[in-house]
Design a protein around this motif. Structure first.
Motif, PDB file in Angstrom:
ATOM      1  N   ALA A   1     -19.581  -0.395  -3.809  1.00 38.59           N
ATOM      2  CA  ALA A   1     -18.731  -1.577  -3.946  1.00 38.59           C
ATOM      3  C   ALA A   1     -19.016  -2.315  -5.247  1.00 38.59           C
ATOM      4  O   ALA A   1     -18.092  -2.746  -5.954  1.00 38.59           O
ATOM      5  CB  ALA A   1     -18.937  -2.511  -2.757  1.00 38.59           C
ATOM      6  N   GLU A   2     -20.301  -2.443  -5.588  1.00 38.88           N
ATOM      7  CA  GLU A   2     -20.670  -3.140  -6.817  1.00 38.88           C
ATOM      8  C   GLU A   2     -20.224  -2.357  -8.049  1.00 38.88           C
ATOM      9  O   GLU A   2     -19.863  -2.944  -9.079  1.00 38.88           O
ATOM     10  CB  GLU A   2     -22.176  -3.387  -6.832  1.00 38.88           C
ATOM     11  N   THR A   3     -20.245  -1.039  -7.949  1.00 38.92           N
ATOM     12  CA  THR A   3     -19.759  -0.200  -9.047  1.00 38.92           C
ATOM     13  C   THR A   3     -18.260  -0.404  -9.238  1.00 38.92           C
ATOM     14  O   THR A   3     -17.768  -0.513 -10.370  1.00 38.92           O
ATOM     15  CB  THR A   3     -20.057   1.288  -8.763  1.00 38.92           C
ATOM     16  N   ILE A   4     -17.529  -0.459  -8.143  1.00 36.36           N
ATOM     17  CA  ILE A   4     -16.088  -0.684  -8.202  1.00 36.36           C
ATOM     18  C   ILE A   4     -15.769  -2.055  -8.811  1.00 36.36           C
ATOM     19  O   ILE A   4     -14.882  -2.181  -9.673  1.00 36.36           O
ATOM     20  CB  ILE A   4     -15.468  -0.575  -6.790  1.00 36.36           C
ATOM     21  N   ILE A   5     -16.512  -3.063  -8.371  1.00 34.95           N
ATOM     22  CA  ILE A   5     -16.297  -4.419  -8.898  1.00 34.95           C
ATOM     23  C   ILE A   5     -16.539  -4.464 -10.406  1.00 34.95           C
ATOM     24  O   ILE A   5     -15.781  -5.070 -11.164  1.00 34.95           O
ATOM     25  CB  ILE A   5     -17.202  -5.428  -8.164  1.00 34.95           C
ATOM     26  N   ALA A   6     -17.636  -3.811 -10.848  1.00 35.61           N
ATOM     27  CA  ALA A   6     -17.960  -3.786 -12.276  1.00 35.61           C
ATOM     28  C   ALA A   6     -16.838  -3.125 -13.072  1.00 35.61           C
ATOM     29  O   ALA A   6     -16.466  -3.569 -14.162  1.00 35.61           O
ATOM     30  CB  ALA A   6     -19.281  -3.049 -12.507  1.00 35.61           C
ATOM     31  N   ALA A   7     -16.269  -2.054 -12.507  1.00 37.04           N
ATOM     32  CA  ALA A   7     -15.167  -1.362 -13.184  1.00 37.04           C
ATOM     33  C   ALA A   7     -13.922  -2.241 -13.224  1.00 37.04           C
ATOM     34  O   ALA A   7     -13.246  -2.330 -14.259  1.00 37.04           O
ATOM     35  CB  ALA A   7     -14.863  -0.047 -12.472  1.00 37.04           C
ATOM     36  N   LYS A   8     -13.625  -2.886 -12.101  1.00 38.90           N
ATOM     37  CA  LYS A   8     -12.446  -3.760 -12.036  1.00 38.90           C
ATOM     38  C   LYS A   8     -12.582  -4.952 -12.977  1.00 38.90           C
ATOM     39  O   LYS A   8     -11.585  -5.481 -13.480  1.00 38.90           O
ATOM     40  CB  LYS A   8     -12.232  -4.246 -10.599  1.00 38.90           C
ATOM     41  N   ASN A   9     -13.835  -5.370 -13.211  1.00 38.03           N
ATOM     42  CA  ASN A   9     -14.083  -6.492 -14.120  1.00 38.03           C
ATOM     43  C   ASN A   9     -14.129  -6.048 -15.584  1.00 38.03           C
ATOM     44  O   ASN A   9     -14.360  -6.876 -16.473  1.00 38.03           O
ATOM     45  CB  ASN A   9     -15.399  -7.189 -13.759  1.00 38.03           C
ATOM     46  N   ASN A  10     -13.932  -4.737 -15.812  1.00 37.82           N
ATOM     47  CA  ASN A  10     -13.993  -4.192 -17.180  1.00 37.82           C
ATOM     48  C   ASN A  10     -15.283  -4.586 -17.890  1.00 37.82           C
ATOM     49  O   ASN A  10     -15.281  -4.995 -19.050  1.00 37.82           O
ATOM     50  CB  ASN A  10     -12.777  -4.665 -17.999  1.00 37.82           C
ATOM     51  N   ASP A  11     -16.392  -4.450 -17.153  1.00 34.98           N
ATOM     52  CA  ASP A  11     -17.711  -4.808 -17.679  1.00 34.98           C
ATOM     53  C   ASP A  11     -18.542  -3.531 -17.839  1.00 34.98           C
ATOM     54  O   ASP A  11     -19.214  -3.100 -16.902  1.00 34.98           O
ATOM     55  CB  ASP A  11     -18.404  -5.781 -16.720  1.00 34.98           C
ATOM     56  N   PRO A  12     -18.493  -2.886 -19.016  1.00 36.24           N
ATOM     57  CA  PRO A  12     -19.205  -1.616 -19.214  1.00 36.24           C
ATOM     58  C   PRO A  12     -20.701  -1.705 -18.949  1.00 36.24           C
ATOM     59  O   PRO A  12     -21.292  -0.795 -18.356  1.00 36.24           O
ATOM     60  CB  PRO A  12     -18.924  -1.280 -20.686  1.00 36.24           C
ATOM     61  N   GLU A  13     -21.338  -2.780 -19.392  1.00 39.65           N
ATOM     62  CA  GLU A  13     -22.789  -2.908 -19.204  1.00 39.65           C
ATOM     63  C   GLU A  13     -23.131  -2.978 -17.718  1.00 39.65           C
ATOM     64  O   GLU A  13     -24.058  -2.314 -17.254  1.00 39.65           O
ATOM     65  CB  GLU A  13     -23.311  -4.152 -19.924  1.00 39.65           C
ATOM     66  N   GLU A  14     -22.381  -3.783 -16.973  1.00 41.62           N
ATOM     67  CA  GLU A  14     -22.617  -3.900 -15.545  1.00 41.62           C
ATOM     68  C   GLU A  14     -22.283  -2.591 -14.828  1.00 41.62           C
ATOM     69  O   GLU A  14     -22.967  -2.194 -13.879  1.00 41.62           O
ATOM     70  CB  GLU A  14     -21.786  -5.047 -14.953  1.00 41.62           C
ATOM     71  N   LEU A  15     -21.263  -1.906 -15.291  1.00 38.81           N
ATOM     72  CA  LEU A  15     -20.886  -0.623 -14.699  1.00 38.81           C
ATOM     73  C   LEU A  15     -21.994   0.405 -14.872  1.00 38.81           C
ATOM     74  O   LEU A  15     -22.313   1.157 -13.938  1.00 38.81           O
ATOM     75  CB  LEU A  15     -19.587  -0.114 -15.328  1.00 38.81           C
ATOM     76  N   ARG A  16     -22.588   0.448 -16.068  1.00 45.34           N
ATOM     77  CA  ARG A  16     -23.693   1.376 -16.297  1.00 45.34           C
ATOM     78  C   ARG A  16     -24.848   1.086 -15.349  1.00 45.34           C
ATOM     79  O   ARG A  16     -25.472   2.006 -14.793  1.00 45.34           O
ATOM     80  CB  ARG A  16     -24.162   1.289 -17.758  1.00 45.34           C
ATOM     81  N   TYR A  17     -25.145  -0.185 -15.169  1.00 43.20           N
ATOM     82  CA  TYR A  17     -26.260  -0.597 -14.318  1.00 43.20           C
ATOM     83  C   TYR A  17     -25.983  -0.238 -12.856  1.00 43.20           C
ATOM     84  O   TYR A  17     -26.836   0.349 -12.180  1.00 43.20           O
ATOM     85  CB  TYR A  17     -26.471  -2.106 -14.461  1.00 43.20           C
ATOM     86  N   GLU A  18     -24.790  -0.598 -12.373  1.00 39.65           N
ATOM     87  CA  GLU A  18     -24.465  -0.360 -10.967  1.00 39.65           C
ATOM     88  C   GLU A  18     -24.301   1.132 -10.667  1.00 39.65           C
ATOM     89  O   GLU A  18     -24.714   1.613  -9.599  1.00 39.65           O
ATOM     90  CB  GLU A  18     -23.189  -1.115 -10.574  1.00 39.65           C
ATOM     91  N   ALA A  19     -23.710   1.868 -11.597  1.00 35.93           N
ATOM     92  CA  ALA A  19     -23.552   3.314 -11.401  1.00 35.93           C
ATOM     93  C   ALA A  19     -24.912   4.002 -11.358  1.00 35.93           C
ATOM     94  O   ALA A  19     -25.112   4.967 -10.599  1.00 35.93           O
ATOM     95  CB  ALA A  19     -22.684   3.904 -12.508  1.00 35.93           C
ATOM     96  N   SER A  20     -25.869   3.509 -12.144  1.00 39.03           N
ATOM     97  CA  SER A  20     -27.226   4.066 -12.118  1.00 39.03           C
ATOM     98  C   SER A  20     -27.882   3.805 -10.767  1.00 39.03           C
ATOM     99  O   SER A  20     -28.566   4.677 -10.210  1.00 39.03           O
ATOM    100  CB  SER A  20     -28.066   3.453 -13.245  1.00 39.03           C
ATOM    101  N   ASP A  21     -27.683   2.597 -10.222  1.00 43.59           N
ATOM    102  CA  ASP A  21     -28.198   2.292  -8.882  1.00 43.59           C
ATOM    103  C   ASP A  21     -27.584   3.225  -7.841  1.00 43.59           C
ATOM    104  O   ASP A  21     -28.261   3.699  -6.922  1.00 43.59           O
ATOM    105  CB  ASP A  21     -27.881   0.841  -8.510  1.00 43.59           C
ATOM    106  N   LEU A  22     -26.285   3.480  -7.991  1.00 44.54           N
ATOM    107  CA  LEU A  22     -25.587   4.350  -7.050  1.00 44.54           C
ATOM    108  C   LEU A  22     -26.154   5.770  -7.098  1.00 44.54           C
ATOM    109  O   LEU A  22     -26.392   6.391  -6.053  1.00 44.54           O
ATOM    110  CB  LEU A  22     -24.088   4.359  -7.374  1.00 44.54           C
TER     111      LEU A  22
END
Length: 217
Positions: A162-183
């Motif tokens: 869910a957090e990965t999806i939110i980061a993507a929807k927010n167009n936040d590459p840095e947050e997406l990298r972080y959340e995708a790594s957690d996933l």
């Protein structure tokens, strides 16, 4: 159509030898370099076990014949000049006589700016998780997940998804990298917990990629 050995023009040195680089098929780590003559190459192709020529003993030797660290050959390639071989193998144990996984364990230089990681981190992460499960460490988050069990691990995967999806929807590459790594980390824990390996995933993906299903994605 695969070429036959007699159809390939390989360049051996004056001693009748050709260098052979050995690489781990799974991790892509370079394990060792040894020498082959024509007999060693033919033996390797026939047995699918890495076989070399010992310059010191003057005889053929099968890697791991005495230690048990056999190297099963998955593929064997030759370079553009025909003067070097590349073996991709499934090693049964360390390649180096010192006990190290690879003979290339002594570092001469590393460019920290360029050394930002590669696909091998997935294997390193899987190995770390496996080690934690076998030898628990006080305060380890991985061990906490294992103690809580599959329901907790799956819940965390749901949260991280869910957090990965939110980061993507927010167009936040840095947050997406972080959340995708957690996933990916939590997925690695789940795979270990359920007895599934990356190699099994790779096998499924490879089958899909190399048959008609490749056109479907």
């Amino acid at each position: 159509m695969k070429l036959k050995l007699e159809e390939i023009e390989l360049k051996y040195n004056d001693a009748g030898l050709i260098p052979a680089i050995v690489q781990d098929y799974r991790t892509r780590e370079v394990l060792m370099m040894a020498w082959m003559n024509k007999d060693a190459l033919q033996r390797t192709l026939a047995t699918k076990k890495a076989t070399f020529w010992s310059r010191s003993r003057g005889e053929l030797w099968v890697k791991g014949e005495t230690s048990g660290n056999i190297q099963q050959v998955v593929s064997l390639d030759y370079d553009c000049d025909g003067d070097t071989l590349l073996l991709q193998v499934l090693p049964a144990g360390p390649a180096c006589h010192t006990g190290h996984t690879s003979c290339f364990y002594r570092n001469l230089m590393t460019d920290d700016a360029a050394n930002k990681g590669n696909i091998t981190i997935l294997h390193d992460l899987a190995a770390q998780i496996k080690a934690r499960r076998k030898n628990p460490v006080e305060g380890s988050y991985t061990n906490y997940l294992f103690r809580e069990g599959v329901d907790k691990i799956c819940k965390k995967i749901g949260e991280e998804s869910a957090e990965t999806i939110i980061a993507a929807k927010n167009n936040d590459p840095e947050e997406l990298r972080y959340e995708a790594s957690d996933l990916l980390y939590h997925l690695a824990v789940l795979l270990n917990n359920q007895g599934v390996t990356y190699d099994e995933l790779f096998e499924v993906l490879t089958k899909r990629h190399t048959n008609k299903r490749k056109r479907e994605y």
